[in-house]
Design an enzyme around this catalytic site. Structure first.
Site, PDB file in Angstrom:
ATOM      1  N   SER A 246       0.886  -1.016   0.100  1.00  0.00           N
ATOM      2  CA  SER A 246      -0.038   0.053   0.032  1.00  0.00           C
ATOM      3  C   SER A 246       0.890   1.314  -0.048  1.00  0.00           C
ATOM      4  CB  SER A 246      -0.892  -0.277   1.376  1.00  0.00           C
ATOM      5  OG  SER A 246      -1.491   1.195   1.545  1.00  0.00           O
ATOM      6  N   LYS A 247       0.347   2.339  -0.861  1.00  0.00           N
ATOM      7  CA  LYS A 247       1.158   3.452  -0.808  1.00  0.00           C
ATOM      8  C   LYS A 247       1.224   4.328   0.487  1.00  0.00           C
ATOM      9  CE  LYS A 247       0.147   4.358  -5.613  1.00  0.00           C
ATOM     10  NZ  LYS A 247      -0.590   5.334  -6.659  1.00  0.00           N
ATOM     11  N   ARG A 248       0.192   4.125   1.499  1.00  0.00           N
ATOM     12  CA  ARG A 248      -0.034   4.538   2.696  1.00  0.00           C
ATOM     13  C   ARG A 248       0.975   3.832   3.742  1.00  0.00           C
ATOM     14  NH1 ARG A 248      -5.435   3.867   1.251  1.00  0.00           N
ATOM     15  NH2 ARG A 248      -5.472   2.325   2.639  1.00  0.00           N
TER      16      ARG A 248
END
Length: 465
Positions: A246-248
């Site tokens: 995930s980019k987060r």
């Protein structure tokens, strides 16, 4: 173009930075083409006008340049091929494989709501699909139609996936796919087929999040009379918690790995091992990877990203790298720190001395800094290793060092050994204060090597400070 020539492609959408999952797809596609003497094509799938940006295109190209795989053709841009897509759309409409659908968004939403209320799978009911003996309503005024592909209503779509094995999907699971929007722009699954057909792509190697697209694309190939390529769907990459990257939460962009000081060959080496293996080999070059690579050795199961393993591999590649190249890469990090390396030892020599002790270029730059400007030791280091007794001993050391006939590592090593004996102390009581005073840190290579590289004048100046 003959289909006997192996041709693969990497076709990212410019809706963000280049993802490491995409890099692995590019790597496997590139290696397969190289292994078989074929061609590797780069294509930018930029038909999503709402999300595609010039900045994202530039970021993808920069990322591809950094990993330096090298494409044989391209980059091709889908937005520059609109005339070709419209030509094929007209061909499908003319031969009855596609049709105009005037169903509005509101009608479609209402239909889906009704189907879900009945516990049915929501899908288009093919009300505008022309069939023998069926009378279609008159096209409503002011409604721009979409173009839908006429998916077979009976049968099974199957393919022998080069990674996952035999996959079959009943056509009853497929809808009549929209292949052109009301404004006439074609959709993803249609463009992909036309592109791969026109570009002679023989093997489509991509992430297994595209498995559901494959049967939809196969029926379009068949309607066009085009040869269906071999499909190979790569397993997803998960983080160390077993979750999709995930980019987060995770570092997913190659730009981040460049900024953190990883070498591109180390990242590629590591990504190659995610879902593929060659015995117990962990550290290898790209040439070795190409020699060993085979799609049959790719695992269909997801793999986990292990940052510690990547760091270890990066350290190995740094040790193997050409010192001049490594110095050039480290220079960029030193420039960012405002460190002027012109009036110090050759950076390539510093790199050779330090690289056994670090795992990234960023760490290497941090440790190289004291060779080019004095660093202040922390209060804790001063209190423990630069007491008045230590300072007095260092003054004696400086006086003796100034009289040395030669200033090289063997001479300094012997001088330090003799000085320790003369002072009747243990080596740490000389080595640690020297490091603290001259380098501002206790974490350095052999102190004689550091002094030799810094040079007599700089060492004596720092000892006198």
């Amino acid at each position: 173009m003959t289909m006997t020539t192996i041709r693969t492609r990497f076709a990212p959408s410019p809706t963000g930075l280049l993802h490491i999952g995409g890099v692995r797809t590019a790597l496997f596609s590139w290696a397969f083409a190289r292994k078989h003497g074929g061609q590797f094509v780069l294509r930018i799938e930029d038909t999503d006008l709402e999300r595609s940006t010039p900045e994202s295109v530039a970021a993808i190209l920069d990322g591809m340049n950094w990993i330096d795989l090298g494409h044989d053709e391209g980059p091709f841009y889908q937005m520059q091929r609109m005339d070709r897509y419209k030509e094929v759309l007209q061909q499908l409409l003319a031969n009855g494989h596609a049709y105009l659908c005037y169903m509005s968004r509101e009608e479609l939403d209402a239909l889906r709501a009704e189907q879900e209320a009945r516990g049915e799978k929501p899908r288009y009911d093919r009300r505008w699909r022309p069939e023998a003996g069926k009378t279609l309503p008159a096209p409503p005024a002011g409604v721009q139609p979409v173009v839908r592909f006429k998916t077979p209503v009976e049968g099974v779509i199957g393919w022998d996936d080069a990674v996952k094995g035999r996959i079959e999907v009943s056509t009853t699971e497929l809808d009549d796919l929209i292949i052109a929007r009301p404004d006439g722009t074609p959709t993803y699954n249609f463009c992909v087929v036309v592109d791969d057909w026109d570009m002679g792509i023989t093997h489509v190697i991509r992430g297994d999040d595209h498995v559901n697209n494959t049967p939809r694309q196969i029926v379009i190939y068949q309607a066009l009379g085009a040869q269906v390529p071999v499909f190979a769907h790569l397993p997803m990459i998960h983080n160390d918690q077993g979750q999709k990257l995930s980019k987060r939460r995770d570092a997913v962009s190659v730009v981040e790995y460049e900024r953190m000081g990883f070498l591109p060959e180390a990242l590629l080496n590591y990504l190659a091992r995610l879902g593929w293996g060659h015995g117990d080999d962990e550290f290898f070059t790209l040439d070795q990877f190409v020699e060993w690579f085979d799609l049959k050795d790719v695992s269909p199961s997801p793999s986990r990203f292990d940052r510690e393993k990547l760091l270890w591999l990066n350290a190995q590649h740094m040790k193997a790298a050409d010192p001049a190249r490594l110095a050039g890469l480290v220079q960029r990090f030193l420039d960012d720190k405002g460190v002027d390396t012109r009036n110090g030892p050759a950076l390539a020599q510093v790199v050779v001395l330090l690289r056994e002790r670090v795992q990234t270029l960023l760490e290497l730059a941090d440790q190289a800094e004291y060779f080019y400007r004095p660093l202040d030791p922390t209060d804790e280091i001063v209190a423990k290793h630069l007491t008045p007794d230590d300072e007095a001993r260092l003054q004696f050391f400086a006086e003796g060092a100034a009289r040395l006939e030669n200033w090289d590592q063997p001479t300094l090593a012997q001088f330090i050994k003799d000085f320790v004996k003369q002072q009747e102390v243990k080596m740490p009581l000389v080595g640690m204060p020297l490091r603290a005073k001259i380098c501002g840190t206790l974490q350095t290579p052999s102190v004689d090597a550091v002094l030799a590289l810094l040079g007599r004048e700089e060492v004596l100046k720092r000892l006198a400070a």
